[in-house]
Design a protein around this motif. Structure first.
Motif, PDB file in Angstrom:
ATOM      1  N   CYS A   3       0.830  -1.207   0.000  1.00  0.00           N
ATOM      2  CA  CYS A   3       0.000   0.000   0.000  1.00  0.00           C
ATOM      3  C   CYS A   3       0.865   1.257   0.000  1.00  0.00           C
ATOM      4  O   CYS A   3       1.805   1.375   0.788  1.00  0.00           O
ATOM      5  CB  CYS A   3      -0.918   0.030   1.218  1.00  0.00           C
ATOM      6  SG  CYS A   3      -2.165  -1.275   1.223  1.00  0.00           S
ATOM      7  N   PRO A  31       1.324   5.403   0.652  1.00  0.00           N
ATOM      8  CA  PRO A  31       0.795   6.254   1.725  1.00  0.00           C
ATOM      9  C   PRO A  31      -0.642   6.712   1.474  1.00  0.00           C
ATOM     10  O   PRO A  31      -1.457   6.722   2.397  1.00  0.00           O
ATOM     11  CB  PRO A  31       1.774   7.432   1.755  1.00  0.00           C
ATOM     12  CG  PRO A  31       3.066   6.836   1.285  1.00  0.00           C
ATOM     13  CD  PRO A  31       2.655   5.857   0.205  1.00  0.00           C
ATOM     14  N   ALA A  32      -0.983   7.043   0.242  1.00  0.00           N
ATOM     15  CA  ALA A  32      -2.355   7.468  -0.074  1.00  0.00           C
ATOM     16  C   ALA A  32      -3.337   6.308   0.112  1.00  0.00           C
ATOM     17  O   ALA A  32      -4.451   6.503   0.619  1.00  0.00           O
ATOM     18  CB  ALA A  32      -2.429   8.020  -1.498  1.00  0.00           C
ATOM     19  N   GLU A  33      -2.941   5.106  -0.299  1.00  0.00           N
ATOM     20  CA  GLU A  33      -3.808   3.935  -0.110  1.00  0.00           C
ATOM     21  C   GLU A  33      -3.996   3.634   1.375  1.00  0.00           C
ATOM     22  O   GLU A  33      -5.109   3.299   1.808  1.00  0.00           O
ATOM     23  CB  GLU A  33      -3.227   2.728  -0.846  1.00  0.00           C
ATOM     24  CG  GLU A  33      -3.311   2.862  -2.362  1.00  0.00           C
ATOM     25  CD  GLU A  33      -2.526   1.816  -3.115  1.00  0.00           C
ATOM     26  OE1 GLU A  33      -2.913   1.515  -4.265  1.00  0.00           O
ATOM     27  OE2 GLU A  33      -1.509   1.295  -2.579  1.00  0.00           O
ATOM     28  N   MET A  34      -2.918   3.762   2.163  1.00  0.00           N
ATOM     29  CA  MET A  34      -3.042   3.535   3.606  1.00  0.00           C
ATOM     30  C   MET A  34      -3.989   4.547   4.237  1.00  0.00           C
ATOM     31  O   MET A  34      -4.776   4.192   5.120  1.00  0.00           O
ATOM     32  CB  MET A  34      -1.669   3.585   4.276  1.00  0.00           C
ATOM     33  CG  MET A  34      -0.841   2.344   3.996  1.00  0.00           C
ATOM     34  SD  MET A  34       0.620   2.206   5.045  1.00  0.00           S
ATOM     35  CE  MET A  34       1.761   3.226   4.137  1.00  0.00           C
ATOM     36  N   GLU A  35      -3.950   5.779   3.784  1.00  0.00           N
ATOM     37  CA  GLU A  35      -4.864   6.795   4.318  1.00  0.00           C
ATOM     38  C   GLU A  35      -6.310   6.455   3.960  1.00  0.00           C
ATOM     39  O   GLU A  35      -7.212   6.598   4.785  1.00  0.00           O
ATOM     40  CB  GLU A  35      -4.479   8.183   3.807  1.00  0.00           C
ATOM     41  CG  GLU A  35      -5.399   9.286   4.271  1.00  0.00           C
ATOM     42  CD  GLU A  35      -5.452   9.496   5.783  1.00  0.00           C
ATOM     43  OE1 GLU A  35      -6.338  10.246   6.225  1.00  0.00           O
ATOM     44  OE2 GLU A  35      -4.636   8.927   6.543  1.00  0.00           O
ATOM     45  N   THR A  36      -6.556   5.982   2.760  1.00  0.00           N
ATOM     46  CA  THR A  36      -7.905   5.562   2.353  1.00  0.00           C
ATOM     47  C   THR A  36      -8.396   4.422   3.247  1.00  0.00           C
ATOM     48  O   THR A  36      -9.551   4.413   3.680  1.00  0.00           O
ATOM     49  CB  THR A  36      -7.917   5.132   0.881  1.00  0.00           C
ATOM     50  OG1 THR A  36      -7.548   6.261   0.063  1.00  0.00           O
ATOM     51  CG2 THR A  36      -9.281   4.618   0.446  1.00  0.00           C
ATOM     52  N   ARG A  52      -7.335   3.763   6.320  1.00  0.00           N
ATOM     53  CA  ARG A  52      -7.574   4.329   7.657  1.00  0.00           C
ATOM     54  C   ARG A  52      -8.943   4.983   7.713  1.00  0.00           C
ATOM     55  O   ARG A  52      -9.715   4.772   8.662  1.00  0.00           O
ATOM     56  CB  ARG A  52      -6.489   5.346   8.018  1.00  0.00           C
ATOM     57  CG  ARG A  52      -6.604   5.851   9.467  1.00  0.00           C
ATOM     58  CD  ARG A  52      -5.691   7.035   9.731  1.00  0.00           C
ATOM     59  NE  ARG A  52      -6.093   8.209   8.992  1.00  0.00           N
ATOM     60  CZ  ARG A  52      -7.117   9.010   9.326  1.00  0.00           C
ATOM     61  NH1 ARG A  52      -7.852   8.763  10.393  1.00  0.00           N
ATOM     62  NH2 ARG A  52      -7.416  10.065   8.595  1.00  0.00           N
ATOM     63  N   LEU A  53      -9.283   5.760   6.701  1.00  0.00           N
ATOM     64  CA  LEU A  53     -10.598   6.414   6.661  1.00  0.00           C
ATOM     65  C   LEU A  53     -11.725   5.386   6.572  1.00  0.00           C
ATOM     66  O   LEU A  53     -12.783   5.565   7.182  1.00  0.00           O
ATOM     67  CB  LEU A  53     -10.661   7.396   5.490  1.00  0.00           C
ATOM     68  CG  LEU A  53      -9.750   8.617   5.621  1.00  0.00           C
ATOM     69  CD1 LEU A  53      -9.721   9.411   4.308  1.00  0.00           C
ATOM     70  CD2 LEU A  53     -10.158   9.485   6.785  1.00  0.00           C
ATOM     71  N   LEU A 102      -3.717   3.605  12.330  1.00  0.00           N
ATOM     72  CA  LEU A 102      -2.724   3.193  11.355  1.00  0.00           C
ATOM     73  C   LEU A 102      -1.311   3.301  11.934  1.00  0.00           C
ATOM     74  O   LEU A 102      -0.954   4.325  12.523  1.00  0.00           O
ATOM     75  CB  LEU A 102      -2.838   4.085  10.105  1.00  0.00           C
ATOM     76  CG  LEU A 102      -1.798   3.865   9.019  1.00  0.00           C
ATOM     77  CD1 LEU A 102      -1.911   2.458   8.436  1.00  0.00           C
ATOM     78  CD2 LEU A 102      -1.956   4.914   7.933  1.00  0.00           C
ATOM     79  N   PRO A 139       2.182   3.059  10.223  1.00  0.00           N
ATOM     80  CA  PRO A 139       2.941   2.883   8.988  1.00  0.00           C
ATOM     81  C   PRO A 139       4.351   2.372   9.260  1.00  0.00           C
ATOM     82  O   PRO A 139       4.927   2.628  10.314  1.00  0.00           O
ATOM     83  CB  PRO A 139       2.965   4.290   8.385  1.00  0.00           C
ATOM     84  CG  PRO A 139       2.773   5.209   9.528  1.00  0.00           C
ATOM     85  CD  PRO A 139       2.006   4.462  10.578  1.00  0.00           C
TER      86      PRO A 139
END
Length: 127
Positions: free
Chosen positions: A98, A100-105, A107-108, A120, A122
């Motif tokens: 994943c 960073p942008a995918e991990m944020e998605t 998390r949301l 999260l 990371p």
């Protein structure tokens, strides 16, 4: 990140390669492909492939959950700790490949309802 930052992972230089070995020893099974509906809440769609590691055991009795991003699925890029008030359980979900942008998605996704929460963790750069 250290204890002064509010989070301390004991021996991160050991944990992350250990997590990669944990994944390497299992087959990833995708049972909820990207865009599929949540089984209990059909209005909620999975933003990425979601599944589990075959031959592992999580707190719910199933396999250890995984989210799969667009990168290398052999590398654990983060962990999401999830709590569910309706099921009264908690789980760790491994984030494979994943960005960073995918991990944020992700998390949301785990924080979109009042009865669930996700934190999260990371993987630090260079580990």
């Amino acid at each position: 990140m250290g204890a002064a930052d509010g989070f301390a992972l004991d021996r991160p230089e050991r944990f992350w390669p250990f997590a990669d070995r944990f994944v390497a020893a299992s087959r990833v099974v995708i049972d909820r492909p990207r865009g599929s509906a949540h089984p209990r809440f059909p209005q909620i769609l999975y933003p990425f492939d979601y599944g589990y590691l075959d031959g592992t055991t999580a707190i719910d009795g199933g396999g250890v959950d995984v989210w799969c991003g667009s990168g290398d699925r052999a590398r654990v890029g983060g962990v999401l700790a999830s709590l569910d008030l309706t099921r009264r359980d908690g789980e760790l979900k491994l984030l494979l490949g994943c960005s960073p942008a995918e991990m944020e998605t992700i998390r949301l996704f785990h924080n979109q309802a009042d009865w669930v929460a996700g934190a999260l963790i990371p993987r630090p750069e260079g580990l």
